[in-house]
Design a protein around this motif. Structure first.
Motif, PDB file in Angstrom:
ATOM      1  N   GLN A 253       0.822  -1.219   0.000  1.00 25.26           N
ATOM      2  CA  GLN A 253       0.000   0.000   0.000  1.00 25.26           C
ATOM      3  C   GLN A 253       0.854   1.266   0.000  1.00 25.26           C
ATOM      4  OE1 GLN A 253      -2.391  -0.696   3.514  1.00 25.26           O
ATOM      5  NE2 GLN A 253      -4.177  -1.333   2.327  1.00 25.26           N
ATOM      6  N   SER A 254       1.942   1.222   0.732  1.00 19.66           N
ATOM      7  CA  SER A 254       2.796   2.403   0.883  1.00 19.66           C
ATOM      8  C   SER A 254       3.806   2.556  -0.239  1.00 19.66           C
ATOM      9  CB  SER A 254       3.538   2.329   2.225  1.00 19.66           C
ATOM     10  OG  SER A 254       4.461   1.234   2.221  1.00 19.66           O
ATOM     11  N   GLY A 255       3.918   1.543  -1.104  1.00 19.65           N
ATOM     12  CA  GLY A 255       4.932   1.584  -2.148  1.00 19.65           C
ATOM     13  C   GLY A 255       6.317   1.278  -1.619  1.00 19.65           C
ATOM     14  N   ARG A 256       6.356   0.692  -0.413  1.00 19.74           N
ATOM     15  CA  ARG A 256       7.661   0.326   0.158  1.00 19.74           C
ATOM     16  C   ARG A 256       8.361  -0.713  -0.706  1.00 19.74           C
ATOM     17  NH1 ARG A 256      11.569   0.222   0.679  1.00 19.74           N
ATOM     18  NH2 ARG A 256      13.142   0.237   2.293  1.00 19.74           N
ATOM     19  N   ILE A 257       7.583  -1.604  -1.322  1.00 13.45           N
ATOM     20  CA  ILE A 257       8.092  -2.513  -2.350  1.00 13.45           C
ATOM     21  C   ILE A 257       7.219  -2.320  -3.594  1.00 13.45           C
ATOM     22  CG2 ILE A 257       9.030  -4.176  -0.701  1.00 13.45           C
ATOM     23  CD1 ILE A 257       6.636  -5.993  -1.305  1.00 13.45           C
ATOM     24  N   ALA A 258       7.755  -2.714  -4.742  1.00 13.48           N
ATOM     25  CA  ALA A 258       7.063  -2.436  -6.000  1.00 13.48           C
ATOM     26  C   ALA A 258       5.896  -3.382  -6.262  1.00 13.48           C
ATOM     27  CB  ALA A 258       8.045  -2.497  -7.161  1.00 13.48           C
ATOM     28  N   GLY A 259       6.011  -4.634  -5.808  1.00 15.91           N
ATOM     29  CA  GLY A 259       4.950  -5.584  -6.094  1.00 15.91           C
ATOM     30  C   GLY A 259       5.198  -6.920  -5.440  1.00 15.91           C
ATOM     31  N   ALA A 260       4.217  -7.802  -5.579  1.00 14.30           N
ATOM     32  CA  ALA A 260       4.331  -9.142  -5.000  1.00 14.30           C
ATOM     33  C   ALA A 260       3.531 -10.130  -5.832  1.00 14.30           C
ATOM     34  CB  ALA A 260       3.829  -9.145  -3.552  1.00 14.30           C
ATOM     35  N   GLY A 261       3.923 -11.383  -5.741  1.00 13.64           N
ATOM     36  CA  GLY A 261       3.202 -12.473  -6.383  1.00 13.64           C
ATOM     37  C   GLY A 261       3.014 -13.589  -5.378  1.00 13.64           C
ATOM     38  N   LEU A 262       1.768 -13.996  -5.150  1.00 12.60           N
ATOM     39  CA  LEU A 262       1.462 -14.976  -4.105  1.00 12.60           C
ATOM     40  C   LEU A 262       0.691 -16.159  -4.672  1.00 12.60           C
ATOM     41  CD1 LEU A 262       0.135 -12.442  -1.417  1.00 12.60           C
ATOM     42  CD2 LEU A 262       2.499 -13.233  -1.738  1.00 12.60           C
ATOM     43  N   ASP A 263       1.082 -17.353  -4.242  1.00 17.66           N
ATOM     44  CA  ASP A 263       0.322 -18.556  -4.581  1.00 17.66           C
ATOM     45  C   ASP A 263      -0.276 -19.196  -3.337  1.00 17.66           C
ATOM     46  OD1 ASP A 263      -0.638 -20.439  -6.502  1.00 17.66           O
ATOM     47  OD2 ASP A 263       0.903 -21.874  -5.880  1.00 17.66           O
ATOM     48  N   VAL A 264       0.103 -18.685  -2.167  1.00 19.62           N
ATOM     49  CA  VAL A 264      -0.351 -19.240  -0.883  1.00 19.62           C
ATOM     50  C   VAL A 264      -0.690 -18.087   0.057  1.00 19.62           C
ATOM     51  CG1 VAL A 264       0.873 -21.448  -1.024  1.00 19.62           C
ATOM     52  CG2 VAL A 264       2.075 -19.433  -0.175  1.00 19.62           C
ATOM     53  N   TYR A 265      -1.529 -18.387   1.077  1.00 17.31           N
ATOM     54  CA  TYR A 265      -2.055 -17.342   1.942  1.00 17.31           C
ATOM     55  C   TYR A 265      -2.091 -17.824   3.377  1.00 17.31           C
ATOM     56  CZ  TYR A 265      -3.214 -15.922  -2.719  1.00 17.31           C
ATOM     57  OH  TYR A 265      -3.102 -15.616  -4.044  1.00 17.31           O
ATOM     58  N   GLU A 266      -2.022 -16.859   4.289  1.00 15.96           N
ATOM     59  CA  GLU A 266      -1.892 -17.189   5.708  1.00 15.96           C
ATOM     60  C   GLU A 266      -3.089 -17.958   6.243  1.00 15.96           C
ATOM     61  OE1 GLU A 266      -0.285 -15.068   9.808  1.00 15.96           O
ATOM     62  OE2 GLU A 266      -0.647 -13.852   8.022  1.00 15.96           O
ATOM     63  N   LEU A 267      -4.302 -17.570   5.853  1.00 14.37           N
ATOM     64  CA  LEU A 267      -5.520 -18.242   6.317  1.00 14.37           C
ATOM     65  C   LEU A 267      -6.280 -18.833   5.127  1.00 14.37           C
ATOM     66  CD1 LEU A 267      -6.678 -15.657   9.004  1.00 14.37           C
ATOM     67  CD2 LEU A 267      -5.452 -17.801   9.384  1.00 14.37           C
ATOM     68  N   GLU A 268      -5.554 -19.428   4.235  1.00 13.84           N
ATOM     69  CA  GLU A 268      -6.112 -19.990   2.999  1.00 13.84           C
ATOM     70  C   GLU A 268      -7.344 -20.870   3.262  1.00 13.84           C
ATOM     71  OE1 GLU A 268      -4.087 -22.922  -0.281  1.00 13.84           O
ATOM     72  OE2 GLU A 268      -2.889 -21.260   0.474  1.00 13.84           O
ATOM     73  N   PRO A 269      -8.429 -20.700   2.487  1.00 12.76           N
ATOM     74  CA  PRO A 269      -8.550 -19.916   1.257  1.00 12.76           C
ATOM     75  C   PRO A 269      -8.969 -18.455   1.455  1.00 12.76           C
ATOM     76  CG  PRO A 269     -10.545 -21.169   1.575  1.00 12.76           C
ATOM     77  CD  PRO A 269      -9.651 -21.523   2.733  1.00 12.76           C
ATOM     78  N   GLU A 270      -8.994 -17.972   2.691  1.00 15.32           N
ATOM     79  CA  GLU A 270      -9.327 -16.566   2.910  1.00 15.32           C
ATOM     80  C   GLU A 270      -8.169 -15.689   2.460  1.00 15.32           C
ATOM     81  OE1 GLU A 270     -10.588 -15.703   6.890  1.00 15.32           O
ATOM     82  OE2 GLU A 270     -11.645 -17.620   7.069  1.00 15.32           O
ATOM     83  N   VAL A 271      -8.470 -14.672   1.675  1.00 19.04           N
ATOM     84  CA  VAL A 271      -7.486 -13.688   1.242  1.00 19.04           C
ATOM     85  C   VAL A 271      -8.001 -12.328   1.691  1.00 19.04           C
ATOM     86  CG1 VAL A 271      -6.274 -12.667  -0.724  1.00 19.04           C
ATOM     87  CG2 VAL A 271      -6.881 -15.101  -0.749  1.00 19.04           C
ATOM     88  N   PRO A 272      -7.206 -11.585   2.465  1.00 19.81           N
ATOM     89  CA  PRO A 272      -7.692 -10.308   2.993  1.00 19.81           C
ATOM     90  C   PRO A 272      -8.205  -9.379   1.898  1.00 19.81           C
ATOM     91  CG  PRO A 272      -5.592 -10.894   3.993  1.00 19.81           C
ATOM     92  CD  PRO A 272      -5.829 -11.883   2.896  1.00 19.81           C
ATOM     93  N   ALA A 273      -9.303  -8.679   2.180  1.00 18.77           N
ATOM     94  CA  ALA A 273      -9.875  -7.740   1.217  1.00 18.77           C
ATOM     95  C   ALA A 273      -8.862  -6.675   0.819  1.00 18.77           C
ATOM     96  CB  ALA A 273     -11.125  -7.085   1.812  1.00 18.77           C
ATOM     97  N   ALA A 274      -8.041  -6.250   1.787  1.00 20.44           N
ATOM     98  CA  ALA A 274      -7.031  -5.225   1.498  1.00 20.44           C
ATOM     99  C   ALA A 274      -6.019  -5.718   0.474  1.00 20.44           C
ATOM    100  CB  ALA A 274      -6.317  -4.817   2.789  1.00 20.44           C
ATOM    101  N   LEU A 275      -5.713  -7.004   0.511  1.00 17.80           N
ATOM    102  CA  LEU A 275      -4.771  -7.587  -0.452  1.00 17.80           C
ATOM    103  C   LEU A 275      -5.436  -7.704  -1.821  1.00 17.80           C
ATOM    104  CD1 LEU A 275      -1.855  -8.640  -0.312  1.00 17.80           C
ATOM    105  CD2 LEU A 275      -2.772 -10.911   0.191  1.00 17.80           C
ATOM    106  N   ARG A 276      -6.695  -8.134  -1.832  1.00 18.17           N
ATOM    107  CA  ARG A 276      -7.417  -8.286  -3.093  1.00 18.17           C
ATOM    108  C   ARG A 276      -7.659  -6.953  -3.786  1.00 18.17           C
ATOM    109  NH1 ARG A 276     -12.344  -9.844  -1.943  1.00 18.17           N
ATOM    110  NH2 ARG A 276     -12.221 -10.289   0.287  1.00 18.17           N
ATOM    111  N   ALA A 277      -7.675  -5.876  -3.029  1.00 20.12           N
ATOM    112  CA  ALA A 277      -7.948  -4.552  -3.595  1.00 20.12           C
ATOM    113  C   ALA A 277      -6.725  -3.931  -4.272  1.00 20.12           C
ATOM    114  CB  ALA A 277      -8.447  -3.619  -2.495  1.00 20.12           C
ATOM    115  N   LEU A 278      -5.561  -4.471  -4.023  1.00 25.78           N
ATOM    116  CA  LEU A 278      -4.330  -3.876  -4.539  1.00 25.78           C
ATOM    117  C   LEU A 278      -4.064  -4.263  -5.987  1.00 25.78           C
ATOM    118  CD1 LEU A 278      -2.115  -4.462  -1.394  1.00 25.78           C
ATOM    119  CD2 LEU A 278      -2.739  -2.225  -2.324  1.00 25.78           C
ATOM    120  N   GLU A 279      -3.586  -3.308  -6.764  1.00 25.49           N
ATOM    121  CA  GLU A 279      -3.215  -3.579  -8.152  1.00 25.49           C
ATOM    122  C   GLU A 279      -1.828  -4.193  -8.262  1.00 25.49           C
ATOM    123  OE1 GLU A 279      -4.729  -3.609 -10.885  1.00 25.49           O
ATOM    124  OE2 GLU A 279      -6.498  -2.339 -10.709  1.00 25.49           O
TER     125      GLU A 279
END
Length: 319
Positions: A253-279
């Motif tokens: 969110q802060s642009g501290r890093i440029a981007g990320a790619g994820l295939d796994v999640y902490e509470l899978e299959p739940e993915v935080p709304a904040a994460l899903r909202a990011l481009e």
């Protein structure tokens, strides 16, 4: 001689089911959701073996219902086994096996998919085209990171970590740096660095390829993201709880890093709304080993472990 009673926790490819049905008195649990605690306890009491997989959490509490359960082996479908309490299983005379090797290349391929998708903003671009808002090519459109010749940092230099590193070095001419719990020598150019903070600071792409479990829980958090370059990308193909998802969301969110790619999640299959909202994040639905021939190989390896165990031999992949 009667066949051993075996419970299969999820449906597997037809070739695996056919062989399993031939070898054992097979019960297929025809659901895609993880086993419930009551299902796990019943399975331990009723069956000679269970073939569990990701999400089937055989904790100490599950085993503590029993002295010595009828089930003598959990033949796990998958290389990761942090959902099974190995020590509790051993204490109750239950053998545990997994399926290493079969998953290596497929998982490494997904890591490369995520590296390229994140660096080149592929998911964001695909959404733009689908939305109908794309106005056409121009020289400064959606500029991303050119990965060739950059530096990749690998967290965990096991089979999968090495397979990713090989692809990065030989395929894209990337410099390979890595951290590992023990000293590691590999047969291709790669440099082991002292700690995770140093690795994060020096690489353009950081890839988590370490096993899950208590030792690696939230291994990658705010301190790691703060050490990374603002142009760097993070990729996780290990286990979701290796990463502090809240810290990752903040970094993105802060642009501290440029981007990320994820295939796994902490509470899978739940993915935080904040994460899903990011481009600036690529989100895949745990596709690491999702190729038919790979899943067949994994299933056959599970059956090899079971067959050896019931023949009184040491299973090839005993943990």
């Amino acid at each position: 001689m009667s066949k051993k009673k075996v419970l299969l926790a999820r449906r597997l490819p037809d070739a695996v089911l056919a062989r399993a049905d031939d070898l054992f008195d097979l019960t297929l649990r025809d659901k895609t959701a993880p086993m419930t605690p009551s299902e796990m306890r019943a399975g331990l009491a009723i069956y000679d073996a269970i073939m569990p997989t990701l999400g089937d959490r055989f904790s100490a509490d599950i085993f503590n219902e029993f002295g010595r359960p009828r089930c003598k082996i959990l033949a796990n479908f998958g290389v990761g086994y942090n959902h099974i309490d190995i020590e509790a299983a051993r204490a109750h005379a239950v053998t545990v096996t997994n399926t290493p090797g079969a998953v290596t290349d497929a998982t490494a391929d997904i890591a490369m998919t995520l590296i390229l998708m994140s660096a080149r903003r592929a998911a964001e671009g695909e959404r733009l085209v689908r939305s109908g808002a794309w106005e056409g090519w121009h020289p400064t459109q959606m500029l991303g990171l050119h990965v060739s010749g950059k530096t990749v940092g690998i967290v965990g230099m096991g089979r999968i970590g090495q397979a990713i590193a090989r692809r990065c070095h030989f395929g894209f001419g990337m410099e390979v740096l890595f951290v590992n719990r023990s000293q590691k020598t590999v047969d291709f150019p790669a440099t082991q660095v002292a700690d995770l903070a140093e690795l994060a600071a020096r690489c353009d792409v950081l890839v988590a390829a370490t096993p899950g479990g208590a030792e690696t829980h939230h291994l990658i958090g705010a301190d790691v993201f703060n050490a990374m370059k603002p142009t760097a990308h993070f990729v996780n193909i290990s286990r979701g709880d290796v990463v502090d998802e809240g810290a990752l969301v903040s970094a993105l969110q802060s642009g501290r890093i440029a981007g990320a790619g994820l295939d796994v999640y902490e509470l899978e299959p739940e993915v935080p709304a904040a994460l899903r909202a990011l481009e600036n994040v690529v989100l895949l639905p745990h596709l690491g080993t999702a190729a038919e021939e790979v899943r067949i190989d994994m299933g056959m390896m599970v059956l090899d472990n079971l067959q050896a165990f019931f023949n009184g031999e040491a299973p090839p992949n005993k943990l």
